[in-house]
Scaffold this active site. Structure first.
Site, short mmCIF file in Angstrom:
data_model
loop_
_atom_site.label_atom_id
_atom_site.label_comp_id
_atom_site.label_asym_id
_atom_site.label_seq_id
_atom_site.Cartn_x
_atom_site.Cartn_y
_atom_site.Cartn_z
NE ARG A 121 -4.08 -2.02 1.79
CZ ARG A 121 -4.04 -3.12 2.54
NH1 ARG A 121 -3.17 -3.22 3.52
NH2 ARG A 121 -4.88 -4.09 2.31
CE LYS A 143 0.28 14.77 -14.01
NZ LYS A 143 0.07 15.42 -15.32
CD GLU A 185 8.77 18.32 -21.36
OE1 GLU A 185 8.15 19.30 -20.90
OE2 GLU A 185 8.18 17.34 -21.85
CE LYS A 227 6.30 18.12 -12.91
NZ LYS A 227 6.42 16.98 -13.76
CD GLU A 237 -2.88 17.79 -15.51
OE1 GLU A 237 -1.82 17.20 -15.26
OE2 GLU A 237 -3.45 17.75 -16.59
NE ARG A 241 1.46 17.73 -12.19
CZ ARG A 241 2.01 16.84 -11.41
NH1 ARG A 241 1.58 16.69 -10.17
NH2 ARG A 241 3.01 16.08 -11.84
CG ASN A 245 -0.35 18.58 -19.59
OD1 ASN A 245 0.62 17.85 -19.44
ND2 ASN A 245 -1.42 18.50 -18.83
CG HIS A 248 2.79 17.81 -23.20
ND1 HIS A 248 3.56 18.94 -23.14
CD2 HIS A 248 3.50 16.85 -22.55
CE1 HIS A 248 4.69 18.68 -22.47
NE2 HIS A 248 4.68 17.41 -22.11
CG HIS A 252 0.73 13.41 -25.44
ND1 HIS A 252 0.06 13.68 -24.27
CD2 HIS A 252 1.99 13.12 -25.08
CE1 HIS A 252 0.90 13.58 -23.27
NE2 HIS A 252 2.08 13.24 -23.71
CG HIS A 265 7.88 13.36 -24.13
ND1 HIS A 265 6.55 13.16 -24.40
CD2 HIS A 265 7.94 14.31 -23.16
CE1 HIS A 265 5.83 13.95 -23.61
NE2 HIS A 265 6.65 14.66 -22.85
P1 NAD Z 1 14.10 7.19 -21.10
O1 NAD Z 1 13.81 6.93 -19.70
O2 NAD Z 1 13.61 6.20 -22.10
O3 NAD Z 1 15.66 7.40 -21.28
C1 NAD Z 1 16.17 7.66 -22.57
C2 NAD Z 1 17.37 6.79 -22.91
O4 NAD Z 1 18.52 7.30 -22.26
C3 NAD Z 1 17.25 5.35 -22.47
O5 NAD Z 1 17.73 4.55 -23.51
C4 NAD Z 1 18.15 5.27 -21.24
O6 NAD Z 1 18.69 3.99 -21.03
C5 NAD Z 1 19.22 6.26 -21.60
N1 NAD Z 1 19.90 6.91 -20.47
C6 NAD Z 1 19.35 7.39 -19.35
N2 NAD Z 1 20.26 8.06 -18.64
C7 NAD Z 1 21.41 8.01 -19.31
C8 NAD Z 1 22.70 8.53 -19.10
N3 NAD Z 1 22.96 9.33 -18.07
N4 NAD Z 1 23.67 8.24 -20.00
C9 NAD Z 1 23.40 7.49 -21.10
N5 NAD Z 1 22.19 7.00 -21.38
C10 NAD Z 1 21.20 7.25 -20.49
O7 NAD Z 1 13.51 8.61 -21.59
P2 NAD Z 1 13.19 9.97 -20.84
O8 NAD Z 1 13.07 10.97 -21.91
O9 NAD Z 1 14.05 10.20 -19.69
O10 NAD Z 1 11.72 9.70 -20.23
C11 NAD Z 1 10.62 9.43 -21.04
C12 NAD Z 1 9.54 8.84 -20.17
O11 NAD Z 1 9.19 9.78 -19.15
C13 NAD Z 1 8.26 8.51 -20.89
O12 NAD Z 1 7.84 7.23 -20.48
C14 NAD Z 1 7.27 9.56 -20.40
O13 NAD Z 1 5.95 9.09 -20.39
C15 NAD Z 1 7.78 9.82 -19.02
N6 NAD Z 1 7.43 11.14 -18.48
C16 NAD Z 1 6.87 11.20 -17.26
C17 NAD Z 1 6.56 12.42 -16.69
C18 NAD Z 1 6.00 12.47 -15.30
O14 NAD Z 1 5.61 13.56 -14.85
N7 NAD Z 1 5.94 11.37 -14.59
C19 NAD Z 1 6.83 13.61 -17.37
C20 NAD Z 1 7.43 13.53 -18.64
C21 NAD Z 1 7.72 12.28 -19.19
N1 GLY Z 2 4.71 16.37 -17.01
C1 GLY Z 2 3.47 16.97 -16.66
C2 GLY Z 2 3.16 16.92 -15.22
O1 GLY Z 2 3.93 16.44 -14.42
O2 GLY Z 2 2.09 17.34 -14.83
#
Ligand code: NAD
Ligand code: GLY
Length: 359
Positions: A121, A143, A185, A227, A237, A241, A245, A248, A252, A265
């Protein structure tokens, strides 16, 4: 260390930013009321580069550390791999006091946060983001999510981390394309919130592209401050919040239409920000000068700004109509009034959206 704080009452937490600080994480965790068992969740690429520094620091402080690897890639951010992590935690004898560390980009951060919110939990977790995108966005705000074949991030929770620990030195191993995707971003924060920050980014382009550590700390800190302020005011949100977006709704749509394979992204969001700014200009909110500045800065940071002709515009509009921000079939968007100021949840007609996409 530079720090900022997400103010959420008893769920408040700090974001600490420094360079070459992974080996200090264990010592910091002694301040938290966590048990001895800590699992580091990461993927093979990031593990190879950075796991050992964290594991050694945990061992030094008397923690028992466990490593859980998830294959690399967005397609593994799913229920199956979340279940795999949960199984490992049960096999390792984790309890309510045990803690998780997410070491990696947004994929690792999202799935680890999701598992932390479910296990017994809900247990503590720490975000150690290693992509620029994760350092300025996904590791902050709580999130969490995994994907479903029928939709991205469709299964998730709000579950705040106990700490975000950012080591900018990890960005040195990040491929250029991933770094620039994160910059989309960062630029977004300037547009939605802080004109001075936007100007700072314009002026410091070369230092940023050369990954000057001092400048990186500055822009990551400012992004996290913005943020944090937004999340502290509207965690779930309900209104403000949504500002995060910007870009986006269209971004998206482009990601979905290309099956997440054509754009990173931030690249899709860059195109989305340009077309959503165009829409703001058509509606008379944004002047031409600011519109051109938005386009120019994204281009100067090597980001795409055009929607290629291969996209079926009607399909793009159809996907924008599915956006989570829409209410009762009406399109709602956040669009800029000027660099630094936004209109939130504005109702947009399909006709105006079509004009923006057609131009
Ligand atoms: P990712 O996590 O896929 O990382 C990108 C690539 O970089 C991967 O291949 C990873 O192995 C590599 N990598 C990571 N750190 C590294 C480093 N220091 N050196 C070399 N390689 C490295 O991509 P991302 O852009 O970080 O994240 C995208 C994800 O985040 C999506 O799933 C998206 O939905 C999510 N997201 C979430 C939120 C949220 O608020 N929770 C906001 C924006 C995006
Ligand atoms: N990345 C959008 C949010 O965290 O609300």
């Amino acid at each position: 260390m530079d720090k900022t704080r997400v103010e959420l009452g008893e769920r408040s937490y700090e974001i600490l930013i420094d360079s070459d600080c992974l080996h200090l994480l264990g010592e910091r965790l002694l301040r938290f009321s966590v048990g001895k068992k800590i699992a580091l969740v990461t993927n093979p690429t990031v593990s190879e580069l950075y796991s050992q520094r964290i594991i050694s620091s945990l061992t030094k402080e008397g923690f028992e550390s466990y490593l859980i690897l998830i294959p690399e890639g967005e397609i593994y951010k799913d229920y199956f791999w979340a279940y795999h992590i949960l199984t490992k935690l049960l096999e390792f004898g984790f309890d309510r006091k045990s803690c998780l560390i997410a070491l990696g980009g947004g994929v690792i951060g999202d799935i680890t946060g999701f598992v932390a919110s479910l296990f017994m939990r809900g247990i503590n977790y720490v975000q150690v983001p290693t992509t620029l995108l994760a350092q300025v966005d996904s590791s902050v705000g709580g999130k969490t999510a995994v994907n479903h074949p029928l939709g991205k991030n469709m299964i998730g929770t709000f579950w705040q981390p106990s700490l975000v620990w950012i080591d900018v030195a990890t960005l040195e191993s990040l491929p250029d394309r991933e770094f620039l995707s994160g910059m989309a971003e960062v630029i977004k924060y300037g547009i939605i919130w802080d004109r001075e920050f936007f100007e700072f980014l314009e002026k410091n382009r070369n230092k940023i592209l050369n990954r000057d550590r001092e400048v990186l700390i500055k822009i990551i800190k400012r992004s996290c401050e913005i943020k944090s302020e937004v999340v502290s005011k509207d965690e779930r949100e309900s209104f403000l919040r949504a500002i995060l977006n910007y870009g986006h709704s269209i971004g998206h749509a482009l990601e979905t239409l290309t099956n997440y394979s054509a754009y990173l992204h931030g690249e899709a969001i860059s195109i989305g920000m340009v077309y959503e700014a165009k829409l703001a200009q058509i509606l008379g909110f944004l002047d031409k000068e600011d519109f051109e500045r938005i386009k120019r800065i994204l281009k100067d940071f090597g980001l795409p700004i055009h929607m290629p002709a291969i996209f079926d515009k009607a399909e793009v509009i159809k996907h924008v109509l599915l956006d989570k921000k829409n209410i009762q079939g009406k399109i709602r968007m956040v669009i800029p009034e000027s660099v630094g100021k936004m209109k939130i949840n504005l109702e947009i007609s399909e006709e105006d959206l079509r004009r923006a996409i057609d131009e």
